[in-house]
Design an enzyme around this catalytic site. Structure first.
Site, PDB file in Angstrom:
ATOM      1  N   LYS A   1       0.844  -1.203   0.000  1.00  0.00           N
ATOM      2  CA  LYS A   1       0.000   0.000   0.000  1.00  0.00           C
ATOM      3  C   LYS A   1       0.879   1.254   0.000  1.00  0.00           C
ATOM      4  O   LYS A   1       1.670   1.468   0.906  1.00  0.00           O
ATOM      5  CB  LYS A   1      -0.917  -0.009   1.237  1.00  0.00           C
ATOM      6  CG  LYS A   1      -1.731   1.274   1.439  1.00  0.00           C
ATOM      7  CD  LYS A   1      -2.640   1.181   2.669  1.00  0.00           C
ATOM      8  CE  LYS A   1      -3.355   2.504   2.952  1.00  0.00           C
ATOM      9  NZ  LYS A   1      -4.195   2.463   4.164  1.00  0.00           N
TER      10      LYS A   1
ATOM     11  N   ASP B   1      -3.118  10.067   3.982  1.00  0.00           N
ATOM     12  CA  ASP B   1      -4.486   9.612   4.230  1.00  0.00           C
ATOM     13  C   ASP B   1      -5.209  10.567   5.172  1.00  0.00           C
ATOM     14  O   ASP B   1      -5.064  10.484   6.392  1.00  0.00           O
ATOM     15  CB  ASP B   1      -4.452   8.196   4.824  1.00  0.00           C
ATOM     16  CG  ASP B   1      -5.858   7.635   5.049  1.00  0.00           C
ATOM     17  OD1 ASP B   1      -6.830   8.258   4.555  1.00  0.00           O
ATOM     18  OD2 ASP B   1      -5.963   6.573   5.695  1.00  0.00           O
TER      19      ASP B   1
ATOM     20  N   LYS C   1     -10.676  12.241   8.808  1.00  0.00           N
ATOM     21  CA  LYS C   1     -10.110  11.842  10.103  1.00  0.00           C
ATOM     22  C   LYS C   1     -10.093  13.037  11.046  1.00  0.00           C
ATOM     23  O   LYS C   1     -10.063  14.181  10.594  1.00  0.00           O
ATOM     24  CB  LYS C   1      -8.668  11.362   9.911  1.00  0.00           C
ATOM     25  CG  LYS C   1      -8.509  10.014   9.252  1.00  0.00           C
ATOM     26  CD  LYS C   1      -7.045   9.610   9.210  1.00  0.00           C
ATOM     27  CE  LYS C   1      -6.836   8.278   8.527  1.00  0.00           C
ATOM     28  NZ  LYS C   1      -7.419   7.133   9.241  1.00  0.00           N
TER      29      LYS C   1
ATOM     30  N   ASP D   1       1.347   6.332   5.585  1.00  0.00           N
ATOM     31  CA  ASP D   1       0.418   5.335   5.046  1.00  0.00           C
ATOM     32  C   ASP D   1       0.941   4.693   3.755  1.00  0.00           C
ATOM     33  O   ASP D   1       0.243   3.913   3.120  1.00  0.00           O
ATOM     34  CB  ASP D   1      -0.951   5.996   4.812  1.00  0.00           C
ATOM     35  CG  ASP D   1      -2.108   5.037   5.035  1.00  0.00           C
ATOM     36  OD1 ASP D   1      -1.864   3.932   5.569  1.00  0.00           O
ATOM     37  OD2 ASP D   1      -3.240   5.391   4.675  1.00  0.00           O
TER      38      ASP D   1
ATOM     39  N   ASP E   1     -12.636   6.371   4.394  1.00  0.00           N
ATOM     40  CA  ASP E   1     -11.349   6.211   5.076  1.00  0.00           C
ATOM     41  C   ASP E   1     -10.839   4.763   4.989  1.00  0.00           C
ATOM     42  O   ASP E   1      -9.690   4.496   5.315  1.00  0.00           O
ATOM     43  CB  ASP E   1     -11.495   6.658   6.538  1.00  0.00           C
ATOM     44  CG  ASP E   1     -10.157   6.937   7.194  1.00  0.00           C
ATOM     45  OD1 ASP E   1      -9.138   6.983   6.469  1.00  0.00           O
ATOM     46  OD2 ASP E   1     -10.137   7.130   8.427  1.00  0.00           O
TER      47      ASP E   1
ATOM     48  N   GLU F   1      -9.760   3.220   2.543  1.00  0.00           N
ATOM     49  CA  GLU F   1      -9.324   3.376   1.149  1.00  0.00           C
ATOM     50  C   GLU F   1      -8.209   2.410   0.778  1.00  0.00           C
ATOM     51  O   GLU F   1      -8.032   2.097  -0.398  1.00  0.00           O
ATOM     52  CB  GLU F   1      -8.858   4.824   0.915  1.00  0.00           C
ATOM     53  CG  GLU F   1      -7.402   5.137   1.296  1.00  0.00           C
ATOM     54  CD  GLU F   1      -7.104   4.950   2.775  1.00  0.00           C
ATOM     55  OE1 GLU F   1      -8.065   5.005   3.573  1.00  0.00           O
ATOM     56  OE2 GLU F   1      -5.933   4.736   3.129  1.00  0.00           O
TER      57      GLU F   1
ATOM     58  N   ARG G   1      -7.834  -0.763   1.252  1.00  0.00           N
ATOM     59  CA  ARG G   1      -8.319  -1.998   0.615  1.00  0.00           C
ATOM     60  C   ARG G   1      -8.824  -1.727  -0.804  1.00  0.00           C
ATOM     61  O   ARG G   1      -8.789  -2.609  -1.652  1.00  0.00           O
ATOM     62  CB  ARG G   1      -9.399  -2.639   1.504  1.00  0.00           C
ATOM     63  CG  ARG G   1     -10.555  -1.738   1.793  1.00  0.00           C
ATOM     64  CD  ARG G   1     -11.359  -2.198   3.013  1.00  0.00           C
ATOM     65  NE  ARG G   1     -10.770  -1.735   4.275  1.00  0.00           N
ATOM     66  CZ  ARG G   1     -11.275  -2.003   5.465  1.00  0.00           C
ATOM     67  NH1 ARG G   1     -12.361  -2.740   5.590  1.00  0.00           N
ATOM     68  NH2 ARG G   1     -10.702  -1.546   6.566  1.00  0.00           N
TER      69      ARG G   1
END
Ligand code: BES
Ligand code: MN
Ligand code: ZN
Length: 494
Positions: A266, A271, A278, A289, A348, A350, A352
């Site tokens: 990833k 993020d 968030k 991230d 959030d 995201e 996956r």
């Protein structure tokens, strides 16, 4: 930093600092005993006078040691013999290097691996010492206007007395050096802020590996991803002004037609959560991230550095996740490359969404096994803390291989169950699945989601949300899971 092996007589070794280990309450042995004899008791008198008992990570520094060619002598405690594990030994190496940082030493000669404890291969001990030193001298100050080096150390050698110890020593230096290089590469990327480390920047840094190492790099742009039908991945990057990239890195060290090991990381460079924004507190940390992607690059760099005889393909979906007029909205339904539709109940979740398309794409390489690595869930941090990465998958052998690689490299993972009973939590009334599974078992439902895109191959998933980053005073990237992945690749190529 340079690491090398040295053979000879201890009293003749010229170095800015000789580093020897002693055990608590066990008398001197090995190099420490030899040094003590040559110096008429330099070490034993330290112990007798109570300057050092040999407790874990205690240190004492001596200058002007008689009859020795070294400029300084650093004595380091390893602890009581019965308590010395590979991890405590590694901590002692780290402490020793931190002590060296306080001096003006440019080079040092390490002998901590010479102690009877812990019982481990010489190559293992040396390799962990190299890594610990690499951690101790690591500094990320490229974005400060004043550079104040925390260490003057440029070379560390490892000492052995017998020629037949040289091969083990050299293996340790080679593996440790490669892992340290991979870790540094990963840490630097993770410590860089989102305004610098964008998907385009990440792709450029991956491309830069082409110059220094024998790696092949390809980068797919959004048009190409559109053609491939990567609707899930592109739905995330729509909310950002930075274009998404799919970075592909190949190391072809194995037989020509041997199926590669695929590592999917990833690479979310920032993020913010998207429309499901968030909270402000600690949001800055979400620049890390992309640590899954950075770990994949670091491991490939290490593999190329060691010229491992194995084929590896790294696949890194990279995007930002920001709120925007064109961003994913809760309730949006997107179609993944696999054809399965996904209801985005929380923007959030995201990671996956970008991973599922990258995993489907990975099939084109006909991989032997696929391991994905992602800072995927806060739930994994709650479950396992900063100590272990979460590990799940659809193949028990692969899971066990990764567990063992984590143990050997002291970069441990721990399994969570991926039972079918969890799958219904992803049910959606409007699409094939939802992208979240509710309040409970968040790390597991995230892996359940990924499992729907990995049915055609042997697959495991590492959730590194906890392990990739430290908070508080030591805030910054750890370089995990470069050691675990590299060990896994070493084991697979022998
Ligand atoms: N990148 C985060 C996960 C994360 C959290 C990494 C904390 C490191 C530290 C991920 O994209 C995310 O936001 N996950 C959500 C999922 C939830 C909405 C189902 C989370 O964990 O809160
Ligand atoms: Mn998120
Ligand atoms: Zn994320």
């Amino acid at each position: 930093m340079k690491f090398a092996a040295r053979l000879g007589e201890i009293q003749d070794q010229t170095t800015d600092c000789l580093v020897v280990g002693i055990l608590q309450g066990a008398g001197l042995s090995g190099v420490a005993r030899q040094v003590d004899r040559v110096t008429d008791g330099a070490i034993s008198s330290l112990v007798e006078k109570g300057d050092i008992a040999g407790k874990q990570s205690q240190t004492a520094l001596l200058r002007n040691v008689p009859n020795m060619a070294c400029a300084r002598l650093l004595v380091v405690g390893l602890g009581k013999p019965e308590n010395v594990k590979l991890g405590t030994y590694r901590n002692a190496c780290f402490t020793a290097a931190m002590e060296l940082n306080k001096t003006g030493c440019r080079d040092a000669l390490f002998c901590l691996h010479d102690s009877d404890k812990p019982k481990a291969d010489l190559s293992q001990k040396v390799r962990h010492a190299v890594e610990a030193i690499g951690d101790a001298v690591y500094q990320f100050d490229e974005l400060k206007s004043k550079h104040d080096a925390n260490s003057t150390l440029t070379t560390v050698d490892f000492f052995v007395h017998r020629r037949n110890q040289m091969p083990g020593l050299q293996t340790g230096v080679k593996q440790g050096g490669a892992i340290t290089m991979g870790k540094k590469f990963a840490k630097d990327l993770a410590n860089l802020p989102g305004n610098i480390c964008t998907p385009t920047y990440l792709a450029d840094r991956a491309r830069s590996l082409r110059k220094s190492h024998e790696l092949r790099i390809t980068v797919l742009d959004e048009d190409r991803m559109e053609q491939l039908g990567m609707g899930a991945l592109l739905s995330v990057s729509r909310g950002s002004r930075q274009p998404a990239k799919l970075i592909i890195v190949r190391h072809d060290g194995g037989r020509k037609n041997a199926a590669p090991v695929a590592l999917v990381g990833k690479g979310l460079t920032f993020d913010a959560g998207g429309i499901s924004l968030k909270p402000a507190e600690k949001m800055d940390e979400m620049k890390y991230d992309m640590c899954g992607g950075a770990s994949v690059l670091g491991a490939l760099l290490a593999a190329a550095e060691m010229k491992l005889p194995i084929n590896i393909v790294g696949v890194i979906p990279s995007s930002e996740n920001l709120p925007d007029g064109d961003a994913n909205k809760p309730g949006d339904i997107v179609t993944s490359m696999s054809g399965q539709t996904i209801e985005v109940l929380n923007t959030d979740a995201e990671g996956r969404l970008i991973l599922c398309d990258a995993l489907t794409y990975t099939q084109t390489f006909k991989p032997e096994v696929v391991v994905d690595i992602a800072t995927l869930t806060g739930a994994c941090v709650v479950a396992l803390g900063k100590q272990a990465s979460g590990l799940m998958g659809n193949d028990q052998n692969l899971i066990e291989e990764l567990l063992e690689a984590g143990e050997t490299s002291l970069d441990r993972a721990w399994p969570l169950p991926l039972w079918d009973e969890y799958q219904p939590l992803l049910k959606s009334n409007f699409a094939d699945m939802a992208n979240i599974g509710g309040r409970y078992a968040g790390a597991i439902t995230a892996a359940c989601f990924l499992s729907r895109f990995t049915e055609k191959f042997k697959w495991a998933h590492l959730d590194i949300a906890g392990t990739a980053w430290l908070e508080g005073g030591k805030k910054g990237a750890t370089g995990r899971v470069v050691p675990l992945l590299t060990q896994f690749l070493i084991n697979r190529s022998s």
